[in-house]
Design a protein around this motif. Structure first.
Motif, mmCIF file in Angstrom:
data_model
loop_
_atom_site.group_PDB
_atom_site.id
_atom_site.type_symbol
_atom_site.label_atom_id
_atom_site.label_comp_id
_atom_site.label_asym_id
_atom_site.label_seq_id
_atom_site.Cartn_x
_atom_site.Cartn_y
_atom_site.Cartn_z
ATOM 1 N N LYS A 1 -34.900 15.197 52.129
ATOM 2 C CA LYS A 1 -35.828 15.570 51.057
ATOM 3 C C LYS A 1 -35.339 15.053 49.718
ATOM 4 C CE LYS A 1 -38.071 19.602 48.962
ATOM 5 N NZ LYS A 1 -38.214 21.083 49.007
ATOM 6 N N SER B 1 -41.710 18.035 50.682
ATOM 7 C CA SER B 1 -41.412 18.855 51.860
ATOM 8 C C SER B 1 -40.722 17.972 52.887
ATOM 9 C CB SER B 1 -42.688 19.444 52.454
ATOM 10 O OG SER B 1 -42.437 20.032 53.723
ATOM 11 N N SER B 2 -39.629 18.440 53.437
ATOM 12 C CA SER B 2 -38.890 17.613 54.384
ATOM 13 C C SER B 2 -39.613 17.493 55.717
ATOM 14 C CB SER B 2 -37.485 18.187 54.602
ATOM 15 O OG SER B 2 -37.553 19.561 54.934
ATOM 16 N N PRO C 1 -44.161 16.138 54.547
ATOM 17 C CA PRO C 1 -44.436 15.396 53.308
ATOM 18 C C PRO C 1 -45.855 14.836 53.303
ATOM 19 C CG PRO C 1 -43.158 14.037 54.802
ATOM 20 C CD PRO C 1 -43.251 15.402 55.435
ATOM 21 N N LYS D 1 -32.745 18.052 56.889
ATOM 22 C CA LYS D 1 -33.981 18.142 56.098
ATOM 23 C C LYS D 1 -33.676 18.151 54.601
ATOM 24 C CE LYS D 1 -35.995 21.783 57.878
ATOM 25 N NZ LYS D 1 -37.098 22.759 58.075
#
Length: 253
Positions: free
Chosen positions: A90, A97-98, A101, A86
């Motif tokens: 990102k 936000s991983s 999104p 993540k």
């Protein structure tokens, strides 16, 4: 989020809609070039880690380093790998936000796929989802704030420009729904089957063990103040999908 080149779909993982269960169900069907962000640690409990898309994440300096470090510190290697994947995505893809999104960010990171692939997500009655989110966020607190205080804090954050409470930006662009299919948590099983039919996947089993009972009926968390706060926080979603306070799923968080 999942971007599947094998099956030509993009799954937008909205919060508190059983998205992790959907990703776990889809994980065994992913191809070597596919990308899944978030829930990797859960998928690895049921999926062979020798799958191509998982090996591609493992066999990198960061992935190998996390595995060695997790073993040395006696940490769960699955959770360690989930975090490094993540974090890497990102940064590389420019996501806020991983795991969650916005649709605009996903389109920017995957413009060709966004135009050509089937895009889907799920939504949930915001009145009920707000309670589920509250219970999740405060689950480890010995003295959690009251539901109203929690909502008031979210409202202050929203006024400051923070939108992590809201799923609306995750499947809309310029305030318009930008995905091809929006399923409802209230019709989870049938709508998930519909989405799978659209991408040509059959017999994808959707586990529901994460759906837990509420300590008390979710409606009991509400008074006039709480309803007003939720209606301000989730106005666009409530209006667009026609959700009302008396609409609910079969229960569970």
């Amino acid at each position: 989020m999942i971007v599947s080149h094998r099956h030509r779909f993009i799954f937008i993982h909205c919060r508190k809609v059983a998205g992790s269960s959907m990703k776990v169900a889809l994980a065994p069907h992913l191809g070597g070039r596919d990308l899944m962000l978030g829930s990797l640690h859960e998928a690895l409990r049921d999926v062979d880690p020798r799958q191509g898309w998982i090996l591609r994440q493992l066999m990198t300096p960061g992935g190998l380093r996390e595995l060695v470090d997790a073993r040395r510190k006696n940490r769960d290697w699955r959770s360690a790998l989930n975090k490094v994947v993540k974090k890497r995505a990102k940064r590389r893809l420019g996501l806020s936000s991983s795991s969650h999104p916005t649709a605009a960010e996903v389109r920017s990171a995957f413009p060709r796929e966004w135009d050509r692939y089937f895009k889907f997500c799920f939504v949930r009655n915001p009145y009920e989802r707000a309670v589920s989110d509250y219970l999740y966020r405060t689950r480890n607190e010995s003295n959690p704030p009251a539901f109203r205080e929690h909502l008031a804090e979210l409202h202050r954050e929203a006024e400051a420009g923070k939108t992590k409470h809201d799923n609306w930006p995750m499947y809309t662009i310029d305030d318009h729904v930008a995905v091809d299919f929006v399923g409802r948590f209230e019709n989870l099983d049938s709508d998930f089957r519909e989405a799978m039919a659209r991408v040509g996947l059959k017999d994808v089993a959707l586990a529901s063990e994460k759906r837990r009972d509420y300590p008390r009926p979710w409606q009991d968390y509400y008074g006039a103040d709480e309803k007003a706060l939720v209606e301000r926080l989730y106005r666009r979603e409530i209006e667009y999908f026609g959700y009302g306070f008396d609409d609910s799923s079969a229960g569970g968080t």
